[in-house]
Design a protein around this motif. Structure first.
Motif, PDB file in Angstrom:
ATOM      1  N   ALA A 128       0.838  -1.200   0.000  1.00 33.22           N
ATOM      2  CA  ALA A 128       0.000   0.000   0.000  1.00 33.22           C
ATOM      3  C   ALA A 128       0.872   1.247   0.000  1.00 33.22           C
ATOM      4  O   ALA A 128       1.934   1.282   0.631  1.00 33.22           O
ATOM      5  CB  ALA A 128      -0.921   0.015   1.224  1.00 33.22           C
TER       6      ALA A 128
ATOM      7  N   THR B 225       0.193   5.558   0.278  1.00 34.12           N
ATOM      8  CA  THR B 225      -0.760   6.654   0.439  1.00 34.12           C
ATOM      9  C   THR B 225      -0.182   7.897  -0.204  1.00 34.12           C
ATOM     10  O   THR B 225       0.823   8.448   0.259  1.00 34.12           O
ATOM     11  CB  THR B 225      -1.052   6.914   1.926  1.00 34.12           C
TER      12      THR B 225
ATOM     13  N   VAL C 268      -0.497  11.587  -0.727  1.00 35.17           N
ATOM     14  CA  VAL C 268      -1.123  12.531   0.195  1.00 35.17           C
ATOM     15  C   VAL C 268      -1.675  13.760  -0.507  1.00 35.17           C
ATOM     16  O   VAL C 268      -1.041  14.339  -1.395  1.00 35.17           O
ATOM     17  CB  VAL C 268      -0.088  12.959   1.264  1.00 35.17           C
TER      18      VAL C 268
ATOM     19  N   TRP D  12       5.105  13.386  -5.120  1.00 35.80           N
ATOM     20  CA  TRP D  12       4.593  12.034  -5.374  1.00 35.80           C
ATOM     21  C   TRP D  12       5.634  11.179  -6.082  1.00 35.80           C
ATOM     22  O   TRP D  12       5.802  10.004  -5.766  1.00 35.80           O
ATOM     23  CB  TRP D  12       3.314  12.115  -6.206  1.00 35.80           C
TER      24      TRP D  12
ATOM     25  N   PRO E 255      -5.504  11.976  -4.622  1.00 34.84           N
ATOM     26  CA  PRO E 255      -4.842  11.470  -3.418  1.00 34.84           C
ATOM     27  C   PRO E 255      -5.662  10.338  -2.802  1.00 34.84           C
ATOM     28  O   PRO E 255      -6.864  10.467  -2.608  1.00 34.84           O
ATOM     29  CB  PRO E 255      -4.817  12.695  -2.489  1.00 34.84           C
ATOM     30  N   GLU E 256      -4.994   9.248  -2.525  1.00 30.83           N
ATOM     31  CA  GLU E 256      -5.707   8.068  -2.027  1.00 30.83           C
ATOM     32  C   GLU E 256      -4.669   7.043  -1.586  1.00 30.83           C
ATOM     33  O   GLU E 256      -3.486   7.161  -1.901  1.00 30.83           O
ATOM     34  CB  GLU E 256      -6.575   7.490  -3.166  1.00 30.83           C
ATOM     35  N   THR E 257      -5.116   6.037  -0.847  1.00 33.66           N
ATOM     36  CA  THR E 257      -4.244   4.899  -0.551  1.00 33.66           C
ATOM     37  C   THR E 257      -4.453   3.862  -1.654  1.00 33.66           C
ATOM     38  O   THR E 257      -5.567   3.380  -1.854  1.00 33.66           O
ATOM     39  CB  THR E 257      -4.574   4.294   0.819  1.00 33.66           C
ATOM     40  N   TYR E 258      -3.373   3.552  -2.347  1.00 35.39           N
ATOM     41  CA  TYR E 258      -3.443   2.617  -3.466  1.00 35.39           C
ATOM     42  C   TYR E 258      -2.745   1.306  -3.085  1.00 35.39           C
ATOM     43  O   TYR E 258      -1.636   1.322  -2.550  1.00 35.39           O
ATOM     44  CB  TYR E 258      -2.789   3.221  -4.709  1.00 35.39           C
ATOM     45  N   HIS E 259      -3.421   0.198  -3.347  1.00 37.79           N
ATOM     46  CA  HIS E 259      -2.842  -1.121  -3.094  1.00 37.79           C
ATOM     47  C   HIS E 259      -2.307  -1.699  -4.407  1.00 37.79           C
ATOM     48  O   HIS E 259      -2.891  -1.484  -5.467  1.00 37.79           O
ATOM     49  CB  HIS E 259      -3.889  -2.051  -2.485  1.00 37.79           C
TER      50      HIS E 259
ATOM     51  N   SER F 290      -7.830  16.902  -2.519  1.00 32.93           N
ATOM     52  CA  SER F 290      -8.633  15.762  -2.075  1.00 32.93           C
ATOM     53  C   SER F 290     -10.027  15.828  -2.676  1.00 32.93           C
ATOM     54  O   SER F 290     -10.440  16.846  -3.243  1.00 32.93           O
ATOM     55  CB  SER F 290      -8.754  15.782  -0.554  1.00 32.93           C
TER      56      SER F 290
END
Length: 337
Positions: A112, A114, A116, A124, A163-167, A288
């Motif tokens: 994962a 994140t 931000v 990034w 922006p997100e948590t990516y797996h 966001s």
């Protein structure tokens, strides 16, 4: 003589059966061997790895000790030997059966990252370059080249990534993650623009994205976003400059050292909203979802000014005199600290 021969054959059969039974129990016991790694470890099963090769890997990584009986597992439970390529996290609990079951399932470990809100595109890229198990394809590419590679008809990606948590699984490329972030932002922005307040003084979704990035940099307090948005909309409607510090900072680039001075506010750049009217030419950060929605649906207010209140939020004002009092109050708070 015949009787002795029969007895011998029977005895040999019993011995063989006993041997098979004992061997069966040894193979079965080998599957119950507990893992010996003290902490969770990763193991990568490459294409072409045989079952015996996997057992060797497990022994080399000291996950399960080598045993002459494990090679016969395919006779006892063949489904455990149908291994899948990938990277797996082996916990420090369980048995060899659990390990083989995990690798046979193909359920790779999900890493994962994140990304931000409020960060810039360059931030990034730095974060992605340090993320584990990612293939770095963006190294040496320009922002425009990266945009083309992920299917964005843009030369600048600032603001256009959600922006997100990516797996992800091991072997995923940074371009794949950026493409996911781009597609999610496009989807969000299109939906938000379709449901916008028709009265806002913004001409297109890109202007909404620019506004969202400014809102993102101005406040991290969720219930303030629509109010901050209303301040900027009111100023645009009245023909006032936005006069927002984050745009000045972005325009300064590497010259920014953590402080904004009066000369910085007076120095023209394409992004300095103290010297230009309207919006800067591009977003200044990754906004966001909350900021995007605030940009298209601001609160209906009479505010034209705001300043930090020293408590993590902001004081909003309708007139310049009110604002000046709020500024003085904020400065007194700073002195006390």
């Amino acid at each position: 003589m015949l009787k002795k021969l029969v007895i011998a054959v029977v005895l040999m059969g019993l011995i063989a059966a006993g041997g098979l039974g004992w061997s069966y129990q040894q193979v079965k016991a080998s599957l119950q061997q507990p893992v010996s790694n003290e902490t969770a470890v990763f193991i990568t099963v490459n294409p072409g790895t045989s079952f015996r090769g996997l057992l060797n890997q497990l022994a080399e990584k000291q996950i399960v000790p080598a045993s002459k009986w494990t090679r016969w597992i395919y006779r006892l439970e063949p489904e455990l030997t149908h291994i899948k390529t990938g990277t797996y996290q082996i916990p420090n609990t369980g048995t060899l059966r659990d390990v083989l079951g995990l690798i046979a399932s193909g359920k790779e470990h999900q890493f994962a990252i994140t990304l931000v809100e409020g960060d810039r595109f360059v931030d990034w890229l730095t974060q992605l370059s340090a993320a584990p198990e990612i293939i770095h394809q963006t190294e040496g590419m320009t922002e425009a080249e990266i945009a083309e590679a992920i299917g964005a008809e843009l030369t600048k990606l600032e603001g256009y990534l959600l922006p997100e948590t990516y797996h992800y699984t091991a072997g995923t490329t940074d371009l794949e993650l950026l493409k996911r972030a781009y597609r999610q932002m496009v989807s969000l922005l299109d939906s938000a623009w379709d449901g916008r307040d028709q009265a806002i003084p913004l001409k297109n979704p890109y202007e909404a994205l620019i506004m969202a990035s400014i809102i993102e940099k101005e406040t991290a307090v969720d219930n303030e976003r629509t109010v901050v948005s209303s301040v900027f909309m009111n100023r645009l409607n009245k023909g006032m400059r936005l006069q927002t510090d984050p745009t000045v900072i972005y325009g300064m680039g590497d010259k920014y050292d953590g402080n904004i001075r009066k000369r910085d506010l007076r120095t023209p750049t394409p992004y300095n909203t103290y010297t230009i009217f309207g919006l800067p030419p591009t977003p200044i950060a990754m906004p966001s979802k909350a900021s995007v929605l605030a940009a298209v649906k601001p609160e209906n207010s009479g505010y034209y000014y705001f300043v930090a209140d020293g408590k993590g939020g902001h004081k909003f004002s309708k007139t310049l005199s009110e604002h000046n009092r709020a500024v003085r109050a904020y400065l007194r708070t700073l002195k006390k600290k």
